[in-house]
Design an enzyme around this catalytic site. Structure first.
Site, mmCIF file in Angstrom:
data_model
loop_
_atom_site.group_PDB
_atom_site.id
_atom_site.type_symbol
_atom_site.label_atom_id
_atom_site.label_comp_id
_atom_site.label_asym_id
_atom_site.label_seq_id
_atom_site.Cartn_x
_atom_site.Cartn_y
_atom_site.Cartn_z
ATOM 1 N N ASP A 106 3.906 7.743 6.036
ATOM 2 C CA ASP A 106 4.663 7.163 7.139
ATOM 3 C C ASP A 106 4.099 7.623 8.477
ATOM 4 O O ASP A 106 3.706 8.787 8.627
ATOM 5 C CB ASP A 106 6.137 7.582 7.018
ATOM 6 C CG ASP A 106 7.021 6.861 8.022
ATOM 7 O OD1 ASP A 106 6.671 5.744 8.441
ATOM 8 O OD2 ASP A 106 8.062 7.422 8.398
ATOM 9 N N ASN A 145 8.065 -4.415 2.951
ATOM 10 C CA ASN A 145 7.045 -4.577 3.982
ATOM 11 C C ASN A 145 6.599 -6.021 4.175
ATOM 12 O O ASN A 145 6.007 -6.356 5.211
ATOM 13 C CB ASN A 145 5.819 -3.710 3.671
ATOM 14 C CG ASN A 145 6.037 -2.237 3.898
ATOM 15 O OD1 ASN A 145 5.335 -1.400 3.333
ATOM 16 N ND2 ASN A 145 7.021 -1.884 4.721
#
Length: 279
Positions: free
Chosen positions: A18, A66
């Site tokens: 991340d 995503n």
């Protein structure tokens, strides 16, 4: 100074990578640059894990959620994934790494599958380390898929309802083909799991790093492993240390044959009673 023990390495490490977008935005750049630098961090981490002797490394590269990102960013990520697989082909094959992929792979574009599928086949017999890319992956989705398979088997009369056990679910979860994760690392400063390896996380050790993924280094990986090694893993038990125990239903690991890692080999050849290395 952190130390990593040579004989108490986590067998399966998962990483939630991340911070690519924030890394780029902090530099006044587009998110695509952050993803490119993130790919370099993947390369560093895979090399470090291989040298250290980890048995399995699972990287959360692209989640089912995503796909909701802007189309331009998704296209750039798919092209970057293709480029990564092409550039790392020789290193994966030459270093005995078996490439695996989990998730809803049918959603991946043809330009990725054309490189991913042949490399998985070509590396299938490699046994030094399993590198799993979680692509179009979701932990809830994986659990639901396993439940559907068992429901079909019950409906068809192949199994009884009482045969629907934790082990039966596990058998239908590709993410656990290398065993439950021992350690899950998340970069970027967030303290959440984000739908990653949910079923296997039952007894995993969690490590949250504030460093953004493009800046994640070998030292950061070693610091996470050192933190893991400092913890007592009881798997619900109380009393005597059970560091070598495993949660009920976890696949048994074969007894080690010779040194457990390249570091073990170096230590075995040393004359002194060295049991840890400085990082």
């Amino acid at each position: 100074m952190d130390f990593v023990l040579a004989r108490n390495l986590p067998g399966h490490v998962g990483i939630i990578m991340d911070g690519n977008g924030r890394w780029a935005q902090a530099r006044g750049q587009g998110r695509a640059l952050g993803h490119r630098e993130g790919a370099a961090a993947v390369r560093r981490t895979v090399r470090a894990a291989r040298r250290l002797g980890l048995r399995a490394l699972t990287l959360y590269a692209f989640s089912e959620q995503n796909w909701a990102r802007p189309e331009e960013e998704v296209d750039a990520l798919m092209q970057l994934l293709r480029d990564f697989l092409l550039s790392e082909h020789d290193e994966i094959i030459g270093n005995g790494i078996r490439l695996n992929a989990i998730g809803n792979l049918g959603r991946l574009p043809a330009l990725v599958r054309a490189i991913l599928d042949p490399l998985r086949t070509e590396s299938a017999s490699n046994d030094e380390m399993v590198l799993t890319l979680a692509l179009s992956y979701g932990g809830r989705e994986e659990i639901a898929s396993a439940a559907r398979e068992l429901a079909k088997a019950v409906a068809a009369g192949r199994i009884r309802p009482e045969d629907v056990t934790p082990d039966a679910l596990r058998a239908h979860m590709p993410s656990l083909s290398v065993g439950d994760p021992d350690l899950v690392i998340r970069t970027g400063g967030e303290r959440r799991i984000s739908n990653f390896l949910l079923y296997g996380l039952a007894y995993a050790e969690l490590y949250f790093a504030d460093v953004l993924w493009p800046d994640f280094s070998e030292r950061d990986l070693f610091a996470a492993i050192a933190s893991y090694q400092a913890r007592e893993r009881r798997f619900g038990h109380v009393g005597a240390p059970v560091a070598q125990a495993a949660p009920q239903g976890a696949p048994e690991r074969p007894a080690a044959q010779g040194p457990a890692s390249p570091i073990d080999a170096a230590l075995a050849a040393a004359s002194g009673p060295i049991t840890r290395i400085a990082i």
